[in-house]
Scaffold this active site. Structure first.
Site, PDB file in Angstrom:
ATOM      1  N   GLY A 180      -6.783  -9.304   4.461  1.00 51.58           N
ATOM      2  CA  GLY A 180      -6.102  -8.325   3.630  1.00 51.58           C
ATOM      3  C   GLY A 180      -4.849  -7.818   4.306  1.00 51.58           C
TER       4      GLY A 180
ATOM      5  N   ASP B 206       0.774  -1.961   3.136  1.00 50.75           N
ATOM      6  CA  ASP B 206       2.187  -1.663   3.268  1.00 50.75           C
ATOM      7  C   ASP B 206       2.681  -1.923   4.689  1.00 50.75           C
ATOM      8  OD1 ASP B 206       4.711  -0.745   2.695  1.00 50.75           O
ATOM      9  OD2 ASP B 206       4.205   1.345   3.089  1.00 50.75           O
ATOM     10  N   ILE B 207       1.920  -1.447   5.660  1.00 52.93           N
ATOM     11  CA  ILE B 207       2.327  -1.621   7.065  1.00 52.93           C
ATOM     12  C   ILE B 207       1.145  -2.023   7.939  1.00 52.93           C
ATOM     13  CG2 ILE B 207       4.335  -0.107   7.068  1.00 52.93           C
ATOM     14  CD1 ILE B 207       2.516   2.154   7.953  1.00 52.93           C
TER      15      ILE B 207
ATOM     16  N   ASP C 252      -6.139   7.352  -3.555  1.00 56.48           N
ATOM     17  CA  ASP C 252      -5.738   5.947  -3.713  1.00 56.48           C
ATOM     18  C   ASP C 252      -6.879   5.090  -4.247  1.00 56.48           C
ATOM     19  OD1 ASP C 252      -3.854   3.929  -3.660  1.00 56.48           O
ATOM     20  OD2 ASP C 252      -4.288   3.332  -1.605  1.00 56.48           O
TER      21      ASP C 252
END
Length: 420
Positions: free
Chosen positions: A61, A64-65, A180
């Site tokens: 996986g 973003d960072i 989220d």
């Protein structure tokens, strides 16, 4: 104890790592680069672990960072972990160190069957790493895509929504707003039950100013503050403990008009109703109206995302998606909720989703009484919340999934992680 956790615990107990070099994870620069931080729940199993003690065999996986790898201890096979790795340089460049620190603090707090255990935190010169359980069933987004109809049946939606609801309730009890929720962040463990992951966007309350409230049928229910100043920069939370009467288990044999009865027995309610944040965070199609409009948001955003989550699992799409992000945002704020004609959903599920997707956060189901109010909805009738772990999941990863992980450990080439 869950079988996979029991196996991991035994494997961890047998490890004897000696290296003192440590790695780094998502967003924190204040962590020590010389020592490894072990969570209290696992500190008795090993005292030191570094990236050099782990063998990374597959990238499973990315964010973003960050990147997530399947990892195995070099010294002994059998155990598999998810290693979330982030580069310190990238964190510093994008000013994300604070989020990494918050995620670490949240992970260290967790002790719940539907949330991850932080086995180790590694702080190396170039990167940071969280070592958590590996879930061989993948995520619900991938699982839905593999389904012939690209969607879940209503019974499966009820199961997954129930477990996510308990995970969110626990987080809110700790003063954490998740922010989220989406199928990609809901993993399937080896026994088919879920694990909610990825807390880098979560908001953690300031414990120093948290207070508790007792709410009963004799006391007024607290309301969400509506006129918060736009300059709010810090968060506080009130976690009320609420004792509310529950539904009677005695049903009269005579047919008569149903009346609303107070709930029988004590009931725990914990909701950080006073948390306010001005951050613009989340996944575009899942953003709550109060986030899009910039009015400031609180814990009610998690109940909005639960409604979007259920809608997507059942219909295969999100309800407000537009041709681009701007149109999606406009739909979230202004467009009325509409349900597709096909597939046919029960009236109870439509009603629950409608109440979760109320655009006014003060009127949204769960905004004040939290998960307790949602649990009492008719959609969850028949759910045994205390024994949810004993419920048979709609999908259990086949043994071949775990065998494939073992094959990775035996045959796949090792992935090099630059941590020095």
């Amino acid at each position: 104890m869950e079988p996979i956790v029991e196996d991991l615990t035994e494997d961890l107990h047998s490890l004897s790592f000696t290296s003192t070099t440590t790695t780094s994870i998502k967003r924190s620069t204040s962590f020590s680069s010389e020592t490894t931080t072990i969570t209290p729940s696992t500190s008795s199993h090993f005292s030191s672990v570094s990236l050099s003690d782990l063998r990374f065999t597959r990238r499973i996986g990315s964010g973003d960072i960050s990147s997530v790898y399947l990892a195995h201890p070099k010294q002994r096979g059998g155990a598999s972990f998810a290693a979330k790795v982030m580069e310190k340089e990238e964190l510093a460049r994008r000013s994300k160190e604070g989020r990494a620190r918050t995620e670490r603090e949240i992970l260290q707090m967790l002790e719940h069957p539907f949330l991850p255990t932080l086995y180790a935190f590694i702080d190396a010169p170039k990167c940071l790493c969280f070592l958590t359980p590996f879930c061989p069933g993948g995520d619900l987004h991938a699982l839905r895509q593999r389904h012939p109809s690209k969607r879940f049946h209503e019974s499966a939606v009820r199961f997954y929504a129930s477990e996510v609801l308990l995970a969110l309730e626990y987080l809110h009890m700790l003063g954490v707003i998740y922010r989220d929720l989406k199928p990609e962040n809901v993993l399937v463990q080896s026994d088919g039950h879920i694990m909610l992951t990825d807390f880098d966007l979560s908001l953690k309350c300031d414990d120093s100013i948290s207070t508790a409230q007792i709410i009963s049928d004799k006391n007024p229910t607290p309301t969400v503050p509506r006129n918060e100043p736009s300059h709010v920069t810090s968060s506080s939370c009130i976690i009320p403990n609420c004792i509310v009467p529950a539904v009677s288990c005695f049903h009269p044999k005579r047919k008569r008009k149903k009346k609303h009865r107070p709930h029988n027995g004590p009931e725990f309610v914990a909701e950080p109703i006073n948390v306010r944040s001005m951050s613009f965070v989340g996944t575009h199609e899942y953003l709550a109206p109060e986030i899009v409009s910039g009015e400031g948001h609180g814990s009610a955003v998690d109940w909005w995302t639960l409604g979007i989550f259920m809608f997507e699992l059942f219909y295969g799409v999100t309800p407000f998606k537009g041709m681009d992000h701007e149109l999606t945002f406009a739909n979230i704020v202004a467009r009325a909720l509409e349900f597709p004609k096909e597939p046919t959903a029960s009236a109870a599920m439509k009603d629950l989703i409608s109440q979760l997707l109320v655009k006014d956060p003060a009127r949204r189901l769960g905004s004040v009484m939290g998960a307790s109010a949602i649990k009492h909805h008719s959609f969850f009738q028949g759910v045994n919340w205390a024994l949810l772990r004993c419920t048979t999941p709609p999908f259990v990863p086949p043994p071949s999934a775990k065998e494939a992980v073992n094959d990775d450990h035996e045959n796949c080439p090792e992935i090099s992680i630059d941590y020095y």
